[in-house]
Design a protein around this motif. Structure first.
Motif, PDB file in Angstrom:
ATOM      1  N   LEU B  53     -57.697  92.428  24.151  1.00  0.00           N
ATOM      2  CA  LEU B  53     -58.240  93.788  24.147  1.00  0.00           C
ATOM      3  C   LEU B  53     -57.106  94.808  24.118  1.00  0.00           C
ATOM      4  CD1 LEU B  53     -60.835  95.398  24.198  1.00  0.00           C
ATOM      5  CD2 LEU B  53     -60.714  95.428  26.691  1.00  0.00           C
ATOM      6  N   ALA B  54     -56.059  94.560  24.901  1.00  0.00           N
ATOM      7  CA  ALA B  54     -54.912  95.468  24.880  1.00  0.00           C
ATOM      8  C   ALA B  54     -54.314  95.530  23.476  1.00  0.00           C
ATOM      9  CB  ALA B  54     -53.859  95.020  25.892  1.00  0.00           C
ATOM     10  N   ALA B  55     -54.247  94.359  22.824  1.00  0.00           N
ATOM     11  CA  ALA B  55     -53.667  94.321  21.481  1.00  0.00           C
ATOM     12  C   ALA B  55     -54.572  95.036  20.475  1.00  0.00           C
ATOM     13  CB  ALA B  55     -53.435  92.871  21.058  1.00  0.00           C
ATOM     14  N   VAL B  56     -55.883  94.920  20.644  1.00  0.00           N
ATOM     15  CA  VAL B  56     -56.799  95.674  19.776  1.00  0.00           C
ATOM     16  C   VAL B  56     -56.505  97.166  19.934  1.00  0.00           C
ATOM     17  CG1 VAL B  56     -59.211  96.370  19.478  1.00  0.00           C
ATOM     18  CG2 VAL B  56     -58.634  93.957  19.676  1.00  0.00           C
ATOM     19  N   GLY B  57     -56.318  97.589  21.192  1.00  0.00           N
ATOM     20  CA  GLY B  57     -56.026  98.996  21.446  1.00  0.00           C
ATOM     21  C   GLY B  57     -54.720  99.439  20.819  1.00  0.00           C
ATOM     22  N   LEU B  58     -53.678  98.633  20.997  1.00  0.00           N
ATOM     23  CA  LEU B  58     -52.377  99.015  20.439  1.00  0.00           C
ATOM     24  C   LEU B  58     -52.415  98.964  18.912  1.00  0.00           C
ATOM     25  CD1 LEU B  58     -49.434  99.806  20.943  1.00  0.00           C
ATOM     26  CD2 LEU B  58     -48.844  97.395  20.860  1.00  0.00           C
ATOM     27  N   ASN B  59     -53.154  98.003  18.372  1.00  0.00           N
ATOM     28  CA  ASN B  59     -53.237  97.888  16.921  1.00  0.00           C
ATOM     29  C   ASN B  59     -53.871  99.135  16.305  1.00  0.00           C
ATOM     30  OD1 ASN B  59     -52.569  96.497  14.662  1.00  0.00           O
ATOM     31  ND2 ASN B  59     -53.749  94.677  15.186  1.00  0.00           N
ATOM     32  N   SER B  69     -45.652 102.467  19.668  1.00  0.00           N
ATOM     33  CA  SER B  69     -45.675 102.743  21.103  1.00  0.00           C
ATOM     34  C   SER B  69     -45.121 101.574  21.899  1.00  0.00           C
ATOM     35  CB  SER B  69     -47.110 103.038  21.559  1.00  0.00           C
ATOM     36  OG  SER B  69     -47.221 102.874  22.959  1.00  0.00           O
ATOM     37  N   LEU B  70     -44.304 101.889  22.881  1.00  0.00           N
ATOM     38  CA  LEU B  70     -43.799 100.878  23.806  1.00  0.00           C
ATOM     39  C   LEU B  70     -44.330 101.150  25.210  1.00  0.00           C
ATOM     40  CD1 LEU B  70     -40.081 100.523  22.674  1.00  0.00           C
ATOM     41  CD2 LEU B  70     -41.949  98.942  22.308  1.00  0.00           C
ATOM     42  N   GLY B  71     -45.460 101.855  25.285  1.00  0.00           N
ATOM     43  CA  GLY B  71     -45.980 102.222  26.601  1.00  0.00           C
ATOM     44  C   GLY B  71     -47.278 101.522  26.957  1.00  0.00           C
ATOM     45  N   SER B  72     -47.648 100.477  26.211  1.00  0.00           N
ATOM     46  CA  SER B  72     -48.958  99.853  26.421  1.00  0.00           C
ATOM     47  C   SER B  72     -49.166  99.430  27.866  1.00  0.00           C
ATOM     48  CB  SER B  72     -49.109  98.613  25.546  1.00  0.00           C
ATOM     49  OG  SER B  72     -48.669  98.888  24.261  1.00  0.00           O
ATOM     50  N   SER B  73     -48.126  98.823  28.448  1.00  0.00           N
ATOM     51  CA  SER B  73     -48.317  98.292  29.780  1.00  0.00           C
ATOM     52  C   SER B  73     -48.503  99.416  30.805  1.00  0.00           C
ATOM     53  CB  SER B  73     -47.153  97.361  30.052  1.00  0.00           C
ATOM     54  OG  SER B  73     -46.687  97.436  31.301  1.00  0.00           O
ATOM     55  N   GLN B 259     -44.658  92.413  25.013  1.00  0.00           N
ATOM     56  CA  GLN B 259     -45.524  91.273  24.744  1.00  0.00           C
ATOM     57  C   GLN B 259     -46.712  91.701  23.869  1.00  0.00           C
ATOM     58  OE1 GLN B 259     -47.703  89.631  28.091  1.00  0.00           O
ATOM     59  NE2 GLN B 259     -47.147  87.556  27.442  1.00  0.00           N
ATOM     60  N   ILE B 260     -47.295  92.845  24.207  1.00  0.00           N
ATOM     61  CA  ILE B 260     -48.463  93.306  23.439  1.00  0.00           C
ATOM     62  C   ILE B 260     -48.037  93.710  22.029  1.00  0.00           C
ATOM     63  CG2 ILE B 260     -50.320  95.020  23.378  1.00  0.00           C
ATOM     64  CD1 ILE B 260     -50.039  95.007  26.500  1.00  0.00           C
ATOM     65  N   LEU B 261     -46.860  94.317  21.926  1.00  0.00           N
ATOM     66  CA  LEU B 261     -46.356  94.668  20.594  1.00  0.00           C
ATOM     67  C   LEU B 261     -46.120  93.403  19.767  1.00  0.00           C
ATOM     68  CD1 LEU B 261     -45.433  96.990  18.766  1.00  0.00           C
ATOM     69  CD2 LEU B 261     -43.134  96.695  19.675  1.00  0.00           C
ATOM     70  N   PHE B 262     -45.558  92.365  20.411  1.00  0.00           N
ATOM     71  CA  PHE B 262     -45.324  91.102  19.692  1.00  0.00           C
ATOM     72  C   PHE B 262     -46.640  90.482  19.253  1.00  0.00           C
ATOM     73  CE2 PHE B 262     -41.122  90.408  22.199  1.00  0.00           C
ATOM     74  CZ  PHE B 262     -40.531  91.362  21.406  1.00  0.00           C
ATOM     75  N   ILE B 263     -47.660  90.627  20.096  1.00  0.00           N
ATOM     76  CA  ILE B 263     -48.973  90.063  19.725  1.00  0.00           C
ATOM     77  C   ILE B 263     -49.433  90.660  18.407  1.00  0.00           C
ATOM     78  CG2 ILE B 263     -51.431  90.084  20.313  1.00  0.00           C
ATOM     79  CD1 ILE B 263     -50.639  89.723  23.225  1.00  0.00           C
ATOM     80  N   ILE B 264     -49.321  91.978  18.271  1.00  0.00           N
ATOM     81  CA  ILE B 264     -49.853  92.562  17.030  1.00  0.00           C
ATOM     82  C   ILE B 264     -48.920  92.319  15.849  1.00  0.00           C
ATOM     83  CG2 ILE B 264     -51.254  94.258  18.262  1.00  0.00           C
ATOM     84  CD1 ILE B 264     -49.348  96.414  17.291  1.00  0.00           C
ATOM     85  N   ILE B 265     -47.622  92.137  16.119  1.00  0.00           N
ATOM     86  CA  ILE B 265     -46.722  91.811  15.003  1.00  0.00           C
ATOM     87  C   ILE B 265     -46.996  90.387  14.515  1.00  0.00           C
ATOM     88  CG2 ILE B 265     -44.324  91.396  14.342  1.00  0.00           C
ATOM     89  CD1 ILE B 265     -43.535  93.700  16.164  1.00  0.00           C
TER      90      ILE B 265
END
Lengths: 301, 345
Positions: B53-59, B69-73, B259-265
């Motif tokens: 869900l966090a990755a959906v949001g960042l995506n 963005s590097l502020g997801s966490s 980690q979340i940024l890597f997920i979407i990459i």
């Protein structure tokens, strides 16, 4: 050097060049007469000047564009043509002068309100949205007519659906008008260059602008593609009555297509008039041959 | 006429498209609650759901709208701590309302830290979102109020009840989590396929052209920050309430943002499916690596070595993905599907 001697040779052949220019294509005189009778200016630039870090790109340029005409702005490389179009569309802000769009005067045209002022443009280097399909790219040209919020779109409320339907219909009309049916659902980035140029024209036309700014719409095209594009530009004016300001390098195309031509050189307007008048103007011949010799003679011959 | 014909042709394809989500929903609500072990739920599914869900949001923000963005966490932390406080301080607030309020709080902070995006782009914007990362962590540690004066800033999940049903067990927490993820992902899917989603892409692909045709660029960017932060905030609540149950501000550090940024990459930018594929990869990968390592090297492969090798392999994978498959697992998946399709036909 080679360029200079080439230029000198071309200068000696000036009469011949103007003969070639004259043969570039006839424009019906009746239409032009009709236009000048209806002398309402839809766009007026007065005393426009801009400089970048001490280098003057434009100085004291006046330009008047009548409603419904195809108005070309030509000039050698670096003459300030693109600066002019960027000032009209609000991407650059002029240091001097004012711009009146449909009677409203501006010192700085607000770029984010440009579409609502009835002005649409294309870009010299393609400025499409590569991640969207052709149809979605074209539809985005009507984004300024939208009034619905993201909540209405997520919920699929009737107002959002109606808005989508209206825009889809206008988009379909333009797709047919510019013969883009076969590629309408493809990602725009996968299209060949010439077609992408046409999609950009479509995105501008779907907005149903009063004024359409075309920044070198035929740059980099083959002769066939150029002729096709010229046909579309003329058809857009004839069918939708849009006023067109055209910046173009290909003089042959410009002379055949436009009602009036302004010539820029080193940021100044050196000539302005019908293609026939401009063609005969010695200052124009001098500018083209004296400054951008290699290129100009390439284009002329 | 031509348009109608096209629609008729499209319909069966739409059914095919609906088949996969239908199967997934059946698995999510039928198979998993009945058969999954509590280890599978607690150690794999719950972190997978929250990170997805966090990755959906960042995506939405980075993949679709192009704002790095590097502020997801930090936004996850805002969601988690806001939910904790709403639950603590408002009598009898239903759990779903708590989550929505937490999401709105995160959206507010997201808009605030999204303001620099109006002037900054790309790398510079990423650096300015770091400010959110450090500021939020600092504020949550500094002011005891946020953690109800817990000396180490730790918050614990309250009892989770929805409409009188207790959801404290693994299955209950799983159902809560999966429902929130499905609902929010559905809404995001609607959004990205709407005119607003296309505005996001327009701003990403060519901001100048977007401005000239009348896309409200500033409003679009802030909207992307707001919605993205809302979703990441809710993901933070799921992370804190359904997965870890006890969290401290330090748990929401820069590593988690990366980690979340890597997920979407890895999963694929501008792809909802990519967020899930990437999250699955990130959650399952360390487990697989530790099993493989233990199998190959026995006792030599301890947790220190695991952590190190995990970082090395992950780093290498990100480089490989960026070079060889910038569209991530999602594009890989498509290609595989096409190959299978062409073989069977």
């Amino acid at each position: 050097m080679i360029g200079a001697s080439l230029g000198a040779a071309a200068y000696e052949r000036a009469p011949e060049i103007s003969r070639i220019l004259a043969g570039a294509g006839p424009v019906e005189d009746t239409r032009r007469a009709r236009l000048s009778a209806k002398a309402d200016a839809i766009l007026t630039l007065s005393g426009i000047g801009i400089s970048f870090g001490g280098v003057t790109a434009l100085s004291d340029v006046d330009l008047e564009v009548k409603s419904g005409e195809i108005r070309a702005v030509i000039g050698p490389n670096g003459a300030g043509k693109s600066s002019l179009i960027n000032i009209i569309s609000g991407l650059y802000h002029a240091n001097h002068g004012t711009i009146a769009i449909d009677g409203q005067p501006f010192a700085r045209v607000p770029a984010n309100r440009l579409a609502r002022l009835g002005v649409a443009r294309t870009f010299q280097n393609l400025a499409l949205f590569g991640g969207l399909s052709v149809r979605d790219n074209i539809a985005s040209g009507r984004v300024h007519t939208r009034h619905t919020s993201f909540v209405e779109h997520i919920a699929g409320l009737p107002r959002a659906r109606r808005e989508d339907a209206v825009i889809a219909e206008k988009t379909d009309q333009i797709v047919v008008f510019l013969h883009l049916e076969a590629v309408a659902d493809r990602l725009v980035a996968t299209l060949p260059y010439g077609l992408q140029k046409r999609v950009e024209l479509a995105r501008a036309l779907v907005a149903e602008p009063k004024i359409l700014l075309l920044d070198e719409p035929m740059a980099g095209m083959t002769a066939t593609e150029k002729a096709e594009m010229a046909g579309f530009v003329r058809a857009a004016r004839d069918r939708h009555g849009v006023t067109i300001i055209l910046i173009e390098h290909d003089i042959g195309v410009v002379m055949g297509l436009s009602d009036r031509v302004a010539v820029l050189d080193y940021g100044r307007k050196i000539a302005d008039g019908t293609p026939a008048e401009v063609r005969a103007d010695p200052a124009v011949i001098r500018a083209y041959i004296g400054t951008a010799e290699g290129e100009a003679s390439d284009e002329l011959l | 006429m031509a348009v109608q014909a096209l629609d008729a042709e499209r319909l069966p394809i739409d059914w095919q498209k609906l088949a996969l989500p239908a199967v997934l929903i059946a698995v999510a609500y039928g198979l998993i609650p009945t058969y999954a072990s509590s280890y599978l739920v607690e150690a794999i599914l719950l972190p997978f759901l929250a990170l997805s869900l966090a990755a959906v949001g960042l995506n939405l923000l980075t993949g679709y709208c192009g704002q790095l963005s590097l502020g997801s966490s930090a936004f996850m932390a805002v969601g988690a701590f806001a939910a904790y406080n709403f639950n603590l301080r408002v009598e009898a607030l239903p759990l779903v309302a708590t989550m929505i309020l937490a999401g709105i709080s995160a959206a507010g902070i997201g808009i605030l830290f999204g303001l620099p995006s109006l002037r900054l782009r790309g790398f510079y914007l990423a650096v300015s979102t770091l400010a959110a990362q450090f500021f939020v962590q600092w504020a949550l540690t500094k002011f005891g109020w946020f953690s109800n004066d817990n000396p180490s800033g730790v918050i614990s999940a309250p009892h989770l009840t929805v409409a009188g049903f207790s959801l404290d067990g693994p299955t209950g927490r799983y159902l809560l989590s999966v429902t929130m993820v499905i609902v929010l992902t559905g809404l995001v899917w609607r959004l990205v396929n709407s005119a607003i989603g296309r505005n996001f892409i327009a701003v990403r692909d060519n901001e100048t052209a977007a401005r000239v045709i009348g896309v409200p660029v500033l409003r679009t960017k802030l909207l992307a920050f707001a919605i993205s932060s809302f979703i990441i905030g809710v993901a933070g609540v799921l992370w804190a309430f359904t997965y870890l149950r006890t969290v401290e501000p330090a748990g929401f550090n820069l590593d988690r943002s990366f980690q979340i940024l890597f997920i979407i990459i890895i999963g694929g930018l501008a792809s909802i499916r990519g967020a899930f594929l990437g999250a699955a990869f990130i959650v399952v990968f360390p487990l697989v690596l530790s099993r493989l390592g233990a199998f190959a090297f026995g006792g030599l492969f301890d947790s220190g070595v695991l952590d190190m090798s995990q970082r090395i392999v992950l780093g290498a994978l990100i480089i490989i993905f960026l070079i060889a498959e910038p569209n991530g697992l999602s594009a890989l998946f498509d290609r595989l599907k096409r190959r299978i399709g062409s073989r069977s036909s």
